[in-house]
Design a protein around this motif. Structure first.
Motif, PDB file in Angstrom:
ATOM      1  N   VAL A 144      35.924  49.431  28.965  1.00 43.02           N
ATOM      2  CA  VAL A 144      36.992  48.590  29.509  1.00 43.02           C
ATOM      3  C   VAL A 144      37.334  47.522  28.477  1.00 43.02           C
ATOM      4  O   VAL A 144      36.471  46.755  28.052  1.00 43.02           O
ATOM      5  N   ILE A 145      38.567  47.499  28.077  1.00 43.48           N
ATOM      6  CA  ILE A 145      39.002  46.534  27.074  1.00 43.48           C
ATOM      7  C   ILE A 145      39.762  45.419  27.777  1.00 43.48           C
ATOM      8  O   ILE A 145      40.784  45.656  28.446  1.00 43.48           O
ATOM      9  N   MET A 146      39.232  44.199  27.708  1.00 42.25           N
ATOM     10  CA  MET A 146      39.869  43.044  28.334  1.00 42.25           C
ATOM     11  C   MET A 146      40.942  42.501  27.391  1.00 42.25           C
ATOM     12  O   MET A 146      40.642  42.036  26.299  1.00 42.25           O
ATOM     13  N   LEU A 147      42.176  42.592  27.822  1.00 39.75           N
ATOM     14  CA  LEU A 147      43.281  42.087  27.019  1.00 39.75           C
ATOM     15  C   LEU A 147      43.520  40.621  27.345  1.00 39.75           C
ATOM     16  O   LEU A 147      43.544  40.221  28.515  1.00 39.75           O
ATOM     17  N   GLN A 148      43.704  39.799  26.365  1.00 39.89           N
ATOM     18  CA  GLN A 148      43.943  38.375  26.549  1.00 39.89           C
ATOM     19  C   GLN A 148      45.438  38.109  26.446  1.00 39.89           C
ATOM     20  O   GLN A 148      46.100  38.578  25.519  1.00 39.89           O
ATOM     21  N   THR A 149      45.969  37.393  27.426  1.00 40.52           N
ATOM     22  CA  THR A 149      47.387  37.059  27.382  1.00 40.52           C
ATOM     23  C   THR A 149      47.619  36.019  26.298  1.00 40.52           C
ATOM     24  O   THR A 149      46.927  34.998  26.248  1.00 40.52           O
ATOM     25  N   PRO A 150      48.552  36.256  25.410  1.00 40.10           N
ATOM     26  CA  PRO A 150      48.778  35.274  24.336  1.00 40.10           C
ATOM     27  C   PRO A 150      49.297  33.949  24.895  1.00 40.10           C
ATOM     28  O   PRO A 150      49.987  33.900  25.929  1.00 40.10           O
ATOM     29  N   LEU A 151      48.957  32.860  24.221  1.00 36.96           N
ATOM     30  CA  LEU A 151      49.395  31.526  24.646  1.00 36.96           C
ATOM     31  C   LEU A 151      50.899  31.373  24.438  1.00 36.96           C
ATOM     32  O   LEU A 151      51.491  31.995  23.554  1.00 36.96           O
ATOM     33  N   THR A 152      51.456  30.521  25.247  1.00 41.56           N
ATOM     34  CA  THR A 152      52.870  30.193  25.039  1.00 41.56           C
ATOM     35  C   THR A 152      53.002  29.321  23.795  1.00 41.56           C
ATOM     36  O   THR A 152      52.034  28.714  23.343  1.00 41.56           O
ATOM     37  N   LEU A 153      54.195  29.247  23.262  1.00 43.86           N
ATOM     38  CA  LEU A 153      54.425  28.437  22.066  1.00 43.86           C
ATOM     39  C   LEU A 153      54.157  26.962  22.361  1.00 43.86           C
ATOM     40  O   LEU A 153      53.612  26.242  21.525  1.00 43.86           O
ATOM     41  N   LEU A 154      54.506  26.500  23.591  1.00 45.32           N
ATOM     42  CA  LEU A 154      54.285  25.110  23.958  1.00 45.32           C
ATOM     43  C   LEU A 154      52.800  24.772  23.970  1.00 45.32           C
ATOM     44  O   LEU A 154      52.371  23.772  23.402  1.00 45.32           O
TER      45      LEU A 154
END
Length: 346
Positions: free
Chosen positions: A325-335
């Motif tokens: 199972v590969i946990m994908l991390q949501t990228p941070l917003t630019l702000l």
């Protein structure tokens, strides 16, 4: 007395004239011959033995079978260069004419005997070995320089005579061999050895003494292993292509990865259950074929190879019981990313 080798005659006057020698030897037969005068003297009375006629050095080639004659040998050799005599190389420097006779690709033991005879003649001593007569060399003498031999049937396999010493390419297929013929291991110039389609079960470690061997074909035999001794021999520096297909090999030793000059490796139709775990060390490998084996997985170092061709068809690769199972991390917003940067850099 004769010597078969490659010869290059270099004039020592060329550099003074701003010229260069072509720098390449030719196949030749060197003969120490007895000179016979045009008007032979009458034998001495009383049965006394007359003095021997002076000997000469005759260099004959396929284009010039009558040869070039160097008549004066007594006290006419300036120097012998024998540092590489064990490799079949030596140079004889004559005073008159001012030439260097460069010898190469000779049988080392024959070369040593020939040079010993030359030394004796230089000192004016008699030579024990019989000297040949001054006659043109026959064409069959040059057959000993044969560099390629292909034998594809048992009836053509030589049993009573040796292989030509200067062979560079030897193929003996479909000859029913159950072991490697030890006569082959005396062929020090061998670059390609093809023993495919025989019944060989084991390889002698002395194959590693063939210091120039670049291609080795052992396909369609009864091999069950590839020895550690071969992996640690001079094949490490010379072997480029290895064909072990259609044998009964289950695994290769980890030392196999020391054959780092390999560019082409064929392992098809064996019983391989694994690759050596250090296979990534074969950095020069470009062509790998291991189809129709029993490989369940590939070692992690396999990703370090720089292959141009890969064939793993027909292996029993296992599916993992549980997929990771590969946990994908949501990228941070630019702000948020800029805010964190401001806080971090104060």
């Amino acid at each position: 007395m004769k010597l078969h080798c490659e010869v290059e005659v270099v004039s020592r006057h060329l550099p003074a004239l701003g010229l260069r020698n072509r720098g390449k030897g030719v196949r030749a037969v060197l003969s120490l011959s007895q000179q016979t005068p045009k008007n032979p003297p009458r034998p001495p009375a009383g049965g006394e033995r007359g003095g021997q006629h002076p000997a000469c050095l005759l260099i004959s080639t396929l284009k010039d079978k009558r040869g070039t004659r160097y008549e004066q040998l007594k006290e006419n050799i300036e120097q012998f260069f024998t540092k590489f005599v064990d490799e079949g190389k030596a140079t004889v420097r004559l005073k008159t004419p001012p030439v260097d006779i460069c010898l190469s690709k000779a049988n080392s033991s024959s070369l040593k005997g020939f040079l010993s005879a030359l030394r004796l003649l230089h000192r004016g001593c008699d030579v024990e070995a019989p000297l040949s007569t001054l006659t043109p060399v026959k064409t069959k003498e040059f057959e000993k320089f044969k560099t390629k031999m292909v034998i594809t049937s048992k009836k053509d396999y030589p049993l009573s005579k040796n292989f030509p010493y200067y062979l560079e390419h030897l193929q003996t297929s479909y000859c029913g061999l159950v072991r490697v013929d030890m006569r082959m291991l005396c062929l020090k110039n061998l670059r390609k050895l093809d023993l495919s389609h025989n019944h060989i079960k084991k390889l002698p470690a002395t194959i590693g003494d063939l210091i120039h061997l670049q291609e080795l074909n052992l396909s369609d035999n009864h091999l069950e292993s590839f020895s550690v001794a071969l992996c640690q021999s001079t094949l490490q520096k010379s072997l480029r292509s290895l064909d072990l297909s259609k044998n009964k090999i289950k695994a290769l030793p980890v030392q196999f990865c020391q054959l780092r000059e390999l560019t082409d490796l064929k392992l098809d139709d064996n019983e391989l259950i694994r690759f050596p775990f250090k296979i990534g060390q074969l950095t020069n490998l470009r062509f790998l074929s291991a189809a129709q084996n029993k490989l369940p997985f590939l070692p992690s170092e396999f990703k370090n190879l720089s292959l141009e061709y890969l064939d793993l068809f027909g292996n029993t690769f296992e599916q993992p019981a549980v997929l990771p199972v590969i946990m994908l991390q949501t990228p941070l917003t630019l702000l948020e990313s800029s805010a964190r940067t401001i806080l971090h850099n104060r």
